[in-house]
Scaffold this motif. Structure first.
Motif: not given
Length: 324
Positions: A66-71, A192-195, A197-208, A286-290
């Motif tokens: 839920v957090y990774s979707m911005g919720g 992160a939501l203060k910036y 923010l272009h994309a996000c996911t959480d790192v789980t079973g598939f590894g980095i 998290i992906a956001l402007p450099a």
């Protein structure tokens, strides 16, 4: 599961904002102009023998989607499989207490659930959250010039297996690693939501690499990972050197191998294995402007997220991954 669903008719509903198309972390459905609901479910087998830690870790892992979707998580339902004829019900109570405490910490309500008798304990949550329809964060929106920020270390998979094999002390894991693994990703996302923010996911079973690949495929861009910047849990590299591994490393490597992967630096076998190590309740990617990444990381450090670090960037090259 995506292969099993191949060929199924996709919903033609304009209010379904996020479905299965980009292997995102949760579904998002618009209820009104101001509210969309986030739906996710996840459960795991015990990563550790301690039932209370198991409950906390599994709950944090489920809520993270839920957090990774911005919720914001609102309600949760227990999903329980338990061998009631072989384990004392006090064990189940401790598992559920761990999950309950983590749901309360997240500011959500635990409102019931479902259980079945099974040969092996499994526990997780069905979590429902809310987000503004215009502020949904997916894993598919990264842009060229974005920096990638990771908020937790890597290597939990091999450490869990090493404890089971008697190669790593549980007391060390409990003292140094489990508090991070069981921590919620809510503070990281809130900051992160203060910036922009272009994309996000959480790192789980598939590894980095697996989750970075999902992000690259989602935005049709190239992701570069700086190996030296990656944070790892203490002991993870040493466990791979001692011959320990996980049941997911081979599959994760095969997943990434279907696409373009460039290793532009020489890595030992053990270093490579860490890239495929499956995480449980991992951090946010998290992906956001450099030009905003440094300030976000500083804020995270000030908020107690001392491991948050910039690990790479997104470029306008052919879809794929480079580890340099």
């Amino acid at each position: 599961m995506s292969d099993a669903l191949a060929g199924f008719e996709k919903p033609e509903d304009p209010d379904l904002l996020v479905g299965i198309e980009t292997s995102d972390d949760a579904a998002v459905y618009r209820l009104s102009d101001d509210i969309a609901m986030i739906n996710t479910v996840d459960f795991i087998t015990p990563p550790v023998d301690d039932p209370y830690w198991f409950g906390q870790i599994s709950a944090a892992n489920s809520i993270s989607d839920v957090y990774s979707m911005g919720g914001r998580p609102v309600t949760a339902l227990n999903v329980v499989m338990f061998p009631s004829k072989h384990l004392d019900m006090g064990v189940l109570r401790e598992i559920l207490k761990g999950g309950h405490d983590k749901v309360i910490e997240a500011g959500a309500c635990l409102v019931g659930g479902h259980s079945v008798d099974d040969n092996e304990p499994k526990y997780g949550l069905c979590v429902n959250g809310v987000v503004h329809p215009d502020r949904v964060i997916t894993n598919a929106g990264a842009k060229p010039g974005d920096a990638l920020v990771l908020t937790k270390p890597l290597g939990s998979g091999v450490l869990f297996n090493a404890v089971r094999a008697g190669k790593f002390e549980f007391k060390v894991l409990e003292r140094e690693t489990l508090p991070i693994i069981a921590s919620l990703n809510g503070t990281a996302m809130q900051l992160a939501l203060k910036y922009e923010l272009h994309a996000c996911t959480d790192v789980t079973g598939f590894g980095i690499l697996g989750h970075s690949l999902e992000m690259a495929l989602g935005c049709s861009k190239h992701i570069h990972i700086e190996y030296q910047a990656l944070p790892f849990y203490s002991g993870a590299y040493e466990m791979y050197k001692r011959g320990e591994t996980t049941g997911s490393n081979v599959a994760n490597r095969a997943l990434v191998a279907r696409h373009t992967l460039v290793l532009s630096r020489t890595l030992t076998k053990e270093q490579e294995e860490l890239l495929y190590d499956p995480q449980t309740s991992g951090g946010l990617l998290i992906a956001l402007p450099a030009d905003q990444a440094g300030e976000l990381i500083n804020e995270m450090h000030s908020a107690g997220l001392g491991v948050a670090v910039r690990i790479g960037e997104v470029t306008d090259e052919a879809v794929g991954l480079t580890v340099r």
